[in-house]
Design an enzyme around this catalytic site. Structure first.
Site, PDB file in Angstrom:
ATOM      1  N   SER A  39      41.717  46.330  50.096  1.00 47.84           N
ATOM      2  CA  SER A  39      42.271  45.266  50.925  1.00 47.84           C
ATOM      3  C   SER A  39      41.806  45.417  52.380  1.00 47.84           C
ATOM      4  O   SER A  39      40.601  45.444  52.633  1.00 47.84           O
ATOM      5  CB  SER A  39      43.798  45.259  50.798  1.00 47.84           C
ATOM      6  N   ASP A 160      43.873  41.073  45.349  1.00 43.40           N
ATOM      7  CA  ASP A 160      44.041  42.274  46.172  1.00 43.40           C
ATOM      8  C   ASP A 160      44.029  43.558  45.336  1.00 43.40           C
ATOM      9  O   ASP A 160      44.797  43.713  44.387  1.00 43.40           O
ATOM     10  CB  ASP A 160      45.374  42.153  46.905  1.00 43.40           C
TER      11      ASP A 160
END
Length: 282
Positions: A39, A160
């Site tokens: 991320s 993510d």
């Protein structure tokens, strides 16, 4: 020196702490042969490999609204909470140029964690040829559930990487690392609990049953990973860097709050340089 890997946690705006840590290390010429980012940790990792001191900071901390990737204007015009095209298309190619040449020439082996929406598994991507695919990998790793649509990589939807492997220390060990430096974005005493937003996101992603399952059991898997890191710290296999002041929110945009958090990371790395050097030499 033993093969020492670098593991970078995500956390959206909390990633400015990591940016501060890495900027100081780049100034000191400290590098690692392997890194894995998740991320916001992927954004930081990309700029570390390209050697661009201050780029992550500048992308995340600014006052000019033309650079905005979140907010009411983005929601109104793009119908998303985060404009991922701004971050991974306009930033690298226009506003905050990314040094693709330096990146592709780097000897660092870097990987970025993304969550396969169909299987719920963490997958790790490495790219050294295609500019477009590199940015798509970064986008997939950073796309928080509910903030933007899933990203297609070779026709498969990804979200993510933090959903499936927030702090991928096992991946780094599997890649041959004997010791790890881990940069986290939560305070040392943080433990995750299941919030209402996770349950809501689970309902939104019912088309991907494995994503819903990951969201609901993430506190358990995350806290288990924290316990594992603490154990390996005691064994001398991991050196962790964590913020020691109150953290900023994931969607924080206040310039002064973000800059304070960035500077905390920078100073933290500066204060602990000798500790890091000893860890790297041992």
């Amino acid at each position: 020196m033993k093969k020492i890997g670098l593991v970078l946690e995500g956390g959206a705006a909390r990633g400015v702490y990591t940016a501060g840590v890495l900027d100081y290390w780049m100034e000191q010429g400290i590098s690692f042969p392997y890194l894995v980012g998740v991320s916001a940790g992927a954004c930081n990792g990309l700029d570390l490999v390209s050697g661009q001191i201050g780029r992550t900071r500048d992308c995340m901390i600014h006052t000019d609204k033309k650079y905005a990737y979140t907010g009411l204007k983005v929601l109104w015009k793009k119908h998303v909470l985060m404009d991922m095209d701004m971050i991974f298309r306009h930033y690298p190619n226009k506003y905050f140029p990314f040094d693709f040449d330096a990146y592709f020439q780097s000897e660092v082996y870097d990987e970025y964690c993304c969550t396969n929406c169909l299987t719920g598994e963490a997958e790790f991507f490495h790219e050294r040829k295609s500019r477009k695919r590199l940015m798509e990998i970064g986008k997939a790793s950073c796309t928080m559930p509910g903030a933007a649509p899933a990203v297609l990589l070779e026709g498969t939807p990804y979200l993510d990487g933090g959903l499936s492997d927030s702090i991928p220390i096992q991946r780094a060990f599997d890649m041959g690392c004997e010791k790890l430096v881990v940069v986290q974005t939560r305070n040392p005493d943080f433990r995750m609990t299941l919030g209402k937003s996770a349950k809501l996101m689970g309902k939104i992603y019912r088309q991907y049953p494995m994503v819903e399952e990951l969201l609901l059991r993430r506190p358990q898997t995350y806290n288990k990973r924290l316990a594992e890191i603490r154990r390996l710290e005691k064994e001398g296999k991991i050196l962790s860097f964590r913020p020691e002041i109150p953290v900023v929110g994931r969607m924080e945009t206040d310039y002064h709050k973000l800059m304070q958090f960035y500077l905390h990371g920078y100073r933290h790395a500066q204060e602990r340089q000798k500790e890091l050097e000893d860890f790297l030499k041992d």
